[in-house]
Structure formats: C-alpha cells, structure tokens
Motif scaffolding. Structure first.
Motif, PDB file in Angstrom:
ATOM      1  N   TRP A 588      34.133  35.337  53.092  1.00  0.00           N
ATOM      2  CA  TRP A 588      35.500  35.827  53.002  1.00  0.00           C
ATOM      3  C   TRP A 588      35.522  37.309  52.639  1.00  0.00           C
ATOM      4  CZ3 TRP A 588      36.455  37.791  48.199  1.00  0.00           C
ATOM      5  CH2 TRP A 588      35.721  37.283  47.138  1.00  0.00           C
ATOM      6  N   ILE A 589      36.620  37.947  52.961  1.00  0.00           N
ATOM      7  CA  ILE A 589      36.898  39.323  52.536  1.00  0.00           C
ATOM      8  C   ILE A 589      38.306  39.296  51.967  1.00  0.00           C
ATOM      9  CG2 ILE A 589      37.120  41.735  53.222  1.00  0.00           C
ATOM     10  CD1 ILE A 589      35.213  41.188  55.535  1.00  0.00           C
ATOM     11  N   GLY A 590      38.428  39.563  50.670  1.00  0.00           N
ATOM     12  CA  GLY A 590      39.724  39.384  50.042  1.00  0.00           C
ATOM     13  C   GLY A 590      39.989  40.359  48.916  1.00  0.00           C
ATOM     14  N   GLU A 591      41.254  40.413  48.533  1.00  0.00           N
ATOM     15  CA  GLU A 591      41.683  41.255  47.414  1.00  0.00           C
ATOM     16  C   GLU A 591      41.623  40.442  46.132  1.00  0.00           C
ATOM     17  OE1 GLU A 591      45.422  44.148  46.090  1.00  0.00           O
ATOM     18  OE2 GLU A 591      45.631  42.765  47.775  1.00  0.00           O
ATOM     19  N   THR A 592      41.035  41.008  45.118  1.00  0.00           N
ATOM     20  CA  THR A 592      40.906  40.297  43.853  1.00  0.00           C
ATOM     21  C   THR A 592      40.865  41.290  42.702  1.00  0.00           C
ATOM     22  OG1 THR A 592      39.593  38.637  42.674  1.00  0.00           O
ATOM     23  CG2 THR A 592      38.380  40.294  43.915  1.00  0.00           C
ATOM     24  N   LYS A 593      41.093  40.775  41.503  1.00  0.00           N
ATOM     25  CA  LYS A 593      41.039  41.615  40.307  1.00  0.00           C
ATOM     26  C   LYS A 593      39.625  41.600  39.741  1.00  0.00           C
ATOM     27  CE  LYS A 593      45.900  40.994  39.081  1.00  0.00           C
ATOM     28  NZ  LYS A 593      46.864  40.470  38.073  1.00  0.00           N
ATOM     29  N   VAL A 594      39.165  42.781  39.343  1.00  0.00           N
ATOM     30  CA  VAL A 594      37.791  42.969  38.891  1.00  0.00           C
ATOM     31  C   VAL A 594      37.802  43.671  37.540  1.00  0.00           C
ATOM     32  CG1 VAL A 594      35.608  44.151  39.405  1.00  0.00           C
ATOM     33  CG2 VAL A 594      36.914  43.086  41.257  1.00  0.00           C
ATOM     34  N   GLU A 595      36.838  43.327  36.689  1.00  0.00           N
ATOM     35  CA  GLU A 595      36.693  44.017  35.412  1.00  0.00           C
ATOM     36  C   GLU A 595      35.210  44.193  35.110  1.00  0.00           C
ATOM     37  OE1 GLU A 595      38.062  43.744  30.696  1.00  0.00           O
ATOM     38  OE2 GLU A 595      38.567  42.132  32.100  1.00  0.00           O
ATOM     39  N   THR A 596      34.822  45.424  34.789  1.00  0.00           N
ATOM     40  CA  THR A 596      33.434  45.675  34.410  1.00  0.00           C
ATOM     41  C   THR A 596      33.246  45.327  32.937  1.00  0.00           C
ATOM     42  OG1 THR A 596      33.856  47.950  33.712  1.00  0.00           O
ATOM     43  CG2 THR A 596      33.304  47.609  36.021  1.00  0.00           C
ATOM     44  N   LYS A 637      29.173  39.202  40.273  1.00  0.00           N
ATOM     45  CA  LYS A 637      29.432  38.181  39.257  1.00  0.00           C
ATOM     46  C   LYS A 637      28.130  37.674  38.654  1.00  0.00           C
ATOM     47  CE  LYS A 637      32.222  34.021  38.594  1.00  0.00           C
ATOM     48  NZ  LYS A 637      33.107  33.024  39.264  1.00  0.00           N
ATOM     49  N   ASN A 638      27.131  37.439  39.496  1.00  0.00           N
ATOM     50  CA  ASN A 638      25.844  36.942  39.013  1.00  0.00           C
ATOM     51  C   ASN A 638      25.068  37.983  38.218  1.00  0.00           C
ATOM     52  OD1 ASN A 638      26.339  34.494  40.224  1.00  0.00           O
ATOM     53  ND2 ASN A 638      25.164  34.936  42.065  1.00  0.00           N
ATOM     54  N   SER A 639      25.389  39.262  38.415  1.00  0.00           N
ATOM     55  CA  SER A 639      24.677  40.326  37.694  1.00  0.00           C
ATOM     56  C   SER A 639      25.018  40.338  36.210  1.00  0.00           C
ATOM     57  CB  SER A 639      25.021  41.688  38.307  1.00  0.00           C
ATOM     58  OG  SER A 639      26.356  42.079  37.963  1.00  0.00           O
ATOM     59  N   GLY A 640      26.169  39.745  35.867  1.00  0.00           N
ATOM     60  CA  GLY A 640      26.613  39.773  34.483  1.00  0.00           C
ATOM     61  C   GLY A 640      27.344  41.045  34.108  1.00  0.00           C
ATOM     62  N   HIS A 641      27.456  41.976  35.034  1.00  0.00           N
ATOM     63  CA  HIS A 641      28.121  43.252  34.751  1.00  0.00           C
ATOM     64  C   HIS A 641      29.611  43.220  35.073  1.00  0.00           C
ATOM     65  CE1 HIS A 641      24.222  44.913  33.990  1.00  0.00           C
ATOM     66  NE2 HIS A 641      23.819  44.815  35.251  1.00  0.00           N
ATOM     67  N   TYR A 642      30.052  42.198  35.811  1.00  0.00           N
ATOM     68  CA  TYR A 642      31.446  42.128  36.252  1.00  0.00           C
ATOM     69  C   TYR A 642      32.006  40.728  36.037  1.00  0.00           C
ATOM     70  CZ  TYR A 642      30.913  46.554  38.849  1.00  0.00           C
ATOM     71  OH  TYR A 642      30.701  47.862  39.208  1.00  0.00           O
ATOM     72  N   SER A 643      33.298  40.661  35.744  1.00  0.00           N
ATOM     73  CA  SER A 643      34.051  39.420  35.849  1.00  0.00           C
ATOM     74  C   SER A 643      35.015  39.584  37.009  1.00  0.00           C
ATOM     75  CB  SER A 643      34.819  39.121  34.559  1.00  0.00           C
ATOM     76  OG  SER A 643      35.757  40.139  34.275  1.00  0.00           O
ATOM     77  N   ILE A 644      35.109  38.563  37.845  1.00  0.00           N
ATOM     78  CA  ILE A 644      35.902  38.653  39.074  1.00  0.00           C
ATOM     79  C   ILE A 644      36.834  37.450  39.144  1.00  0.00           C
ATOM     80  CG2 ILE A 644      35.802  38.722  41.594  1.00  0.00           C
ATOM     81  CD1 ILE A 644      33.173  40.139  41.400  1.00  0.00           C
TER      82      ILE A 644
END
Length: 813
Positions: A588-596, A637-644
């Motif tokens: 998929w390609i989508g718009e989502t909220k991201v936080e570092t 997400k798997n890197s642990g640097h971001y919550s998505i």
C-alpha cells in the motif's frame, strides 16, 4: 430470487405543494412565539393535512443541531394548538431550487415528553438510509416542513401503541453506518442474520428474514446459502459476509466496497477503483507472423561552431552529414542548413545534434520559427527546460525531426567516440588568432578548458574548422549508426523512435519483459496522491569536519537496479482504502501520522516540504503526516525509531506484489559482465540498466509549445482558463508555451512503481543511519562516508554490494 420492497409512494420523490390552506389565527401565532425560537409559517385545515414550515435561515445552528432546534419548536407549536397528543406526521425538505422531497411516509407520533428525542433519532435514522443528496450538511435546504393530522380526544388508543418511532435494528448496539456510493446504510455488525428481527423462513438453500426498518416497513433479507450472497429489498447492491481467521468480518458489496468489521466497529473500508493496465509493446510481425526486422538507420547529424563575443555565443558555421554527404555553411542563422535538410530526399529523417536542447537549439530557433511563413507546421516537444524533439511538417508529410543525441547517449562526444571505437573521433579544435576577420574570433580564449590549435592564417583555419565541424557530424553519425545496429540486432527496436535513454529502456522492457494486465496506470487524483510519496534519494550531511580522521567512502553498485531485481512491486488492480491498513498484507501507499523518537539524530523518513524558497525534501523530527510506502513504513516501525499510526491511514493498496524487473535487470547486468568496458555494448547495457525506473514516474505533460505570430498570441492570451508564457524570437515571431491544464498525449505511467523503487532504495540505505558501529559523516542516494571500514560481507563487485571508492584523510566533507 427477485425481492421487491413495498415502499410507500412519495418516499424520496419531488412533491409539488397543491393543498388548500387556512391561516391560523393571529393570537395563536402570538401565543407560540413566546416559546418558539423562530416564528414558523403555520397553516391549518380541517380537511387533510395541515402544515408547519420552519425557515432554515432563521436558525444560527446547522446539521444535527438545526434538526434538534426545529423539532423542539415543532413540539412547542403542536402543544399550543391544544389538539390532543396524537398526530400523524410527514416531514419534507424544501431546497433552494424550489423542489421538495419527502423524508418518510406518514408516521404516528405521541406528543409526550419523549417526542423530541424519539422524533429526532427517527429522522436521523431515515437520513442515514438515504443518499447524500438529503444530507443536512451538504444539501442547500431552505425550509423544513411538517404536514400533520391530529386525532380528536375520543381516540382511546394508548400512547405506546400509537407510537411509530420505536426503532428496530437501527438502534442495536451492533449497528454500524456504511456509506455505499451515494447511499448510507445501517446494518448490524454481525452475520447472525436470524437475530436481525422478525419472521424467519429457512430451507436448505436459503434463509429469509423479515425485518422491520426504522419506518416500521417490512424489509426482506434473503441469504442464498449456496452463493453466500445477501439481498436487501429496496437496496440496489447485494453483499457477502465472510468471517476471516483473524476475527474480522469481511462484508463485500456488489459495487466493490468492502468493510472489515471487528468488535462492532468498521476497522477498514476499501473500494475497488477502475484500473487500466500498461500494455506491452508488440514485436512487429508480417502477415504470416514472422518477426519483421528493423530497417536501416534513417538518421543524419548536424553541428554548429560559435565564437564568444561579450560573453555571448555567436554562430558562424553550420554543418550537416547524411551518412554519405557532408555540407557546411559559413553563416550566422542556418538558413542554408535548413534549405538543405528540408530537401525532399531527406523527408522523414531524424537529425541529431549533440546537446541540441541546451546549446544548438538557441541558434536554430529563429530559423525554425520563420518556417511558418513557408507553410510549415512546427511541433515542439518540451519537457521542463529541455527540448526533446522538434517535428517539422508540411501538408501530410513529416519533413524532418530534430532530436538531441545527448538525451540518448549522455556522455561527451569525445568519450562516446572512444566507447564506440571509432577510427577517427573528435579532432583538436582549430582556433583563429590572426589579424582581421574579427567575426570569427572570440574576445578571449580563456573559456577553453580543452586543447586547441591556434592558427593565424585565415584560409588555413577556415579549411580546418570546416573539417573539424564536419568530423563532429561524422563521428556522431557513426556512433548513432553503431548504436542503432546494436539495439536493432539485440532487441529489434529502432532508436530513432525514441528521444531519450529512459524511453528506449522503457520500450525494451515493454517489448521483451513486461507482463500483460499487471502494471496499473496511475492517472488523475491517484497520480497526484502517489506523487507525495515519490521523494527520490536522501542526501544528508551530519559531520562536516573529519580533520585527524580517516573516512571510508563507499558506493552501492547500481542501487536502483539492485532493489528492482530483488524486491516485489505493487501491481494488479488498485483499491482505495481508509482505516487500519495493517490488517491486510497487500502493498500500500498511504497517508499516515508519524512520530520520531525524541531527538532522533539521523531521521530517515523524508517528505516534500513547502518553504518560502520553494519545495524542499526534508527528513523531520517530531510529529508529522506523510504519504509513505508500506515497505518503508514497516522498516521504520521495526527500527524502533518511529511510531506510525496505521489504524487511521488512507490511500491506495494493490491487489498483488510481483517481481517485475528481475529478468530485465538480469539481462542488462549479464551484458555488462559479458562485454568489457571498452566495448560499446557495455556502455549501452549500463545506460539501460540505470534508466528504466524513472520512466514509470514521468509527470504528465500539460504544456504545449509552438511558434506563432503576434496576432495569434494576443488572441490566445485573451482566452480564459489557460496560462501563457512566451519569448520573442524575431519581429512578429514568438515561441509560446500554453498550459490549459489538460494532459497532452497518453499518460502511460505507473507512479506506484517508481515510488516503490525509490522507497526500497531508501530502506536499504537506512541501515547505515543511526548505526552504532561507526560514525556516519555524509550520505546521499547511494553512498556513505564513515569513519570505519565495512565488514567484508558488505563489500563486493556484484550488484547491490558496496565498493570502496576513496579513503580520505583530514577531510572537510
């Protein structure tokens, strides 16, 4: 089975007022005004239905608040009539165009303390089943009218039996609102159909449930056990329920809308969108089905020599070569050049100039434009700041096509001559330095960065410069002729049909490697949305000072071809979605909220960000929204640097993922390994290997370029809905660019693929960021500068591995 619902006449139809009315006494209006927020129009009659109308403009609230306010006022007015507490009511909406629509059939209501609440929820449920044309928020409603009949006091029916407003399954805690196209449908969030109310008839092949809808009308639900298809009488679309192994109920409607339901809530909604697919390029064949070989090279070449006067290049020599004959003209406009090239014997030829779009075209524009006066039609294909091709037509005949060979073979003529092993390549340029003939002398020789031959004798120089210019034409012709032959023999494609190396690579892929009905075309709103995810490579400087340090500078061997070869790509039918896309395994390609995570040192998710100086590509810290590829989101997400936040995403997903480029990349890479770097096929394979992916993301062309005269330009500029830019070429001759917002030509692109290629590349490069094994000083699309060597497992000459380019000591990056 055909199911028909007996809806009453008038539901959803346009009604014209045609009733006799009697105005209520003025004292009644005065009495009601004390408790009613907005004075209504009240008409009473002893025969048929009376009427109360409320003008929407008299209320400060909108939407549901408006409905509550008007029902409250209706309640107060009805009480003031002193006509008892039992009524029969019909609600109608009047619109700005004068039309009136009935919301429901007549319903019995009891005028008690529950009236406002019950009638409000009743109307809300009615609206939920109707199309958006009835919406309180979107439709231009000017008046809400209630037609009513009252019953006299002799009516002894109890209130609870008189009341029609008790809702059935629409009040269930499991009921959810589903938007299907222009319609809203409230249905229970389960597949336990016998519990959906009322009478059940069942056989081995079908289940029929007789349900009361919110208007106490009978709706038949028919479940075909053999096909699992469910029909609701009165609703255009059927649906199928499937309980999935992950606990989600998948409700699929016949229009392609799908709801994923869990715990009584819609988790994800998807809708299939009409998808067209990229078509393969057919191999040319004769009537018997035999492959037709490409013909001889139908090309020619030209070159221009200039001198530098007051910082401006001034042409003085034009040369042309057709593969056998050479022509040269000492002039400053190229009129004799075009007189020669437009001879009928060159009809249909493609004439190349090396760097036409950035240099030679400047000196040809005026002459090309002047051909308008001779009855020629000139079509210019321009992409951004590059002239891709110029087609000159007279009548029905294509006389000439001009193209830039540098866009096909992006290297200097000198290097290409060596790559293609020409016996005679580019010569040393003779430069006139004698006395007189100033028009052939530059103001200075400082601009030369190559070896030159200074000549003082004008005659000697003139002969040599003609040979020099003609040899450039001959060398370019020989290169293109060889290029044409190699491509023809290997892939049976004529290079003269393609203006750039990406377009040639695209043709080879479509003819020999592309599967049918697989790669979706992305157009219009889909293209505009996906474009936000197409951000290219990442370039970052983290530590500029490497004094007293040793830096190891690594490049990836063909990064984009490597990820194209190894990865799966989105293809098949496209679906629009809204909700928790993580419950599906599709690309998929989508718009989502991201936080570092707080103060992430080397963020690697990047976006296009608008600044005062234009759009910039940045990798921000903190909270932000972005359009992202699923593979990149999962990696982050798997890197642990971001919550998505994938539970509240929206965008597009794809029916399947396939390895679309493995065979193409393998063929080109095998050719590179088969032929040494000194062989032209090695260069061709290298160019084709690295030029394919970008063609899938080519932006649509809305600008049309042409030459025209002043009167035509004035007329054009006065038209509405277009943007015009121009430059004056000569007196009463203009080069005009017109943007009417309409796409020119076929939009044969699949931006989802181009976006996915760059996303996979960024995922690969992200593993070198925030890495505790070394300090990262600098990175770009496919390289890293670090202060420790990589392990041997990373370093290799093969595709997708790292190669050590430099070791820098005491560097400032």
């Amino acid at each position: 089975m055909l199911i028909i619902l007996q809806w009453a006449v008038g539901l959803g139809t346009v009604i014209k007022k045609n009733m006799k009315k009697q105005t209520i006494l003025n004292n009644l209006a005065m009495k009601s005004s004390a408790t009613v927020a907005s004075s209504p129009d009240i008409f009473l009659t002893n025969k048929g239905f009376s009427e109360i109308s409320f003008k929407v403009a008299n209320y400060a609230v909108t939407g549901r608040g408006l409905l509550v306010a008007i029902i409250n006022d209706l309640y107060e007015v009805l009480k003031s009539l002193n006509k008892g507490n039992k009524y029969v009511i019909i609600t109608r909406f009047e619109y700005a165009d004068g039309s009136v629509k009935s919301l429901h059939n007549s319903v019995r209501v009891a005028l008690n303390d529950l009236f406002v609440s019950l009638f409000f929820h009743f109307l809300i449920d009615v609206l939920s089943l109707k199309s958006n044309n009835y919406s309180l928020e979107s439709s231009p409603i000017v008046k809400i009218t209630f037609n009513f009949i009252w019953l006299n006091d002799t009516n002894k029916i109890p209130d609870h039996k008189w009341q029609d407003l008790n809702r059935s399954f629409a009040l269930s805690s499991e009921v959810i609102l589903m938007k299907i196209g222009n319609y809203n449908l409230s249905l229970p969030a389960n597949n336990r159909y016998p519990t959906w109310r009322s009478t059940v008839t069942e056989s081995d092949t079908a289940l029929v449930v007789r349900v009361e809808n919110i208007q106490k009308q009978h709706v038949l639900l028919v479940w075909n056990k053999e096909t699992n298809i469910i029909e609701l009488s009165g609703f255009a679309h059927t649906f199928v329920d499937n309980l999935q192994t992950d606990g989600h109920l998948r409700r699929t409607f016949s229009d392609g809308t799908i709801f994923y339901i869990k715990d009584g809530k819609i988790v994800l909604k998807t809708k299939a969108i009409k998808t067209s697919f990229m078509k393969p390029l057919e191999v040319p064949k004769d009537k018997e089905g035999n492959e037709l070989p490409v013909g001889l090279f139908n090309g020619a070449t030209l070159d221009i020599e200039t001198v530098l006067k007051a910082g401006k290049h001034v042409p003085y020599l034009f040369s042309f070569y057709d593969g056998a004959n050479r022509y040269s003209f000492f002039e400053n406009e190229g009129k004799n050049l075009f007189k020669t090239m437009l001879n009928s014997r060159y009809r249909g030829r493609t004439v190349y100039a090396h760097n036409l779009s950035r240099f030679d075209i400047i000196f040809l524009f005026k002459t090309i434009g002047s051909l308008l006066n001779e009855g020629y039609k000139i079509s210019v294909l321009k992409k951004e700041d590059k002239i891709i091709s110029i087609t000159i037509v007279k009548g029905k005949n294509t006389c000439l096509v001009l193209k830039d060979s540098l866009l096909l073979l992006p290297s200097s003529l000198d290097k290409l001559a060596k790559n293609f092993k020409l016996e005679v390549g580019k010569l040393v340029e003779p430069v006139y330095t004698g006395v007189g003939n100033e028009e052939y002398k530059s103001d200075s020789l400082e601009h030369y960065s190559k070896a030159i031959e200074r000549i003082e004798d004008f005659t000697e120089w003139k002969n040599k410069i003609q040979v020099y210019c003609e040899q450039d034409c001959i060398a370019l012709y020989d290169i293109l002729h060889s290029f044409h032959h190699l491509v023809k023999c290997k892939w049976n494609i004529d290079i003269t049909n393609y203006s750039t190396i990406p377009s040639l690579a695209f043709a080879i892929y479509r003819m020999h490697h592309m599967p049918e009905d697989t790669i979706p075309l992305t157009k219009g709103k889909v293209f505009d949305f996906l474009k936000q995810s197409y951000t290219g490579g990442s370039t970052e400087m983290y530590k500029p000072n490497a004094i007293d340090k040793t830096l190891y500078c690594y490049d990836v061997n063909s990064l984009y071809p490597a990820v194209m070869s190894r990865s799966l790509y989105p293809c098949g039918n496209m679906f629009q979605y809204e909700g928790d896309i993580s419950i599906l395994e599709n690309y998929w390609i989508g718009e989502t909220k991201v936080e570092t995570k707080k103060d992430l040192y080397q963020p690697f998710l990047q976006i296009h960000h608008k600044t005062k100086s234009g759009m910039r590509t940045v990798a921000p810290n903190g909270k932000f929204s972005m359009v992202i590829n699923s593979e990149e989101a999962l990696n982050a997400k798997n890197s642990g640097h971001y919550s998505i936040d994938l539970a509240n995403s929206k965008g597009y997903y794809f029916e399947k993922q396939e390895s679309l480029f493995y065979n193409y990349v393998s063929e080109m890479y095998a050719l590179r390994k088969e032929y040494p770097k000194s062989d032209p096929m090695n260069l061709i394979a290298k160019l084709l290997l690295n030029s394919l992916y970008g063609r899938f993301g080519m932006a649509p062309q809305t600008v049309e370029s042409s030459f025209m005269k002043g009167d035509d330009l004035t007329t054009l500029a006065a038209k509405e809905g277009i943007k015009v830019d121009y430059q004056e070429v000569d007196k009463d001759l203009f080069f005009v660019e017109v943007d009417d917002g309409k796409i020119k030509g076929s939009q044969n692109v699949s931006l989802s693929l181009a976006s996915a290629v760059t996303a996979h590349a960024r995922v690969f490069m992200s593993q070198f960021k925030n890495n505790p094994n070394y300090n990262l000083y600098y990175t770009d699309t496919d390289s890293i500068f670090i202060d420790k060597p990589l392990s041997d497992a990373w370093v290799n000459d093969e595709l997708g591995f790292m190669k050590l380019e430099y070791k820098l000591k005491d560097a400032v990056v």
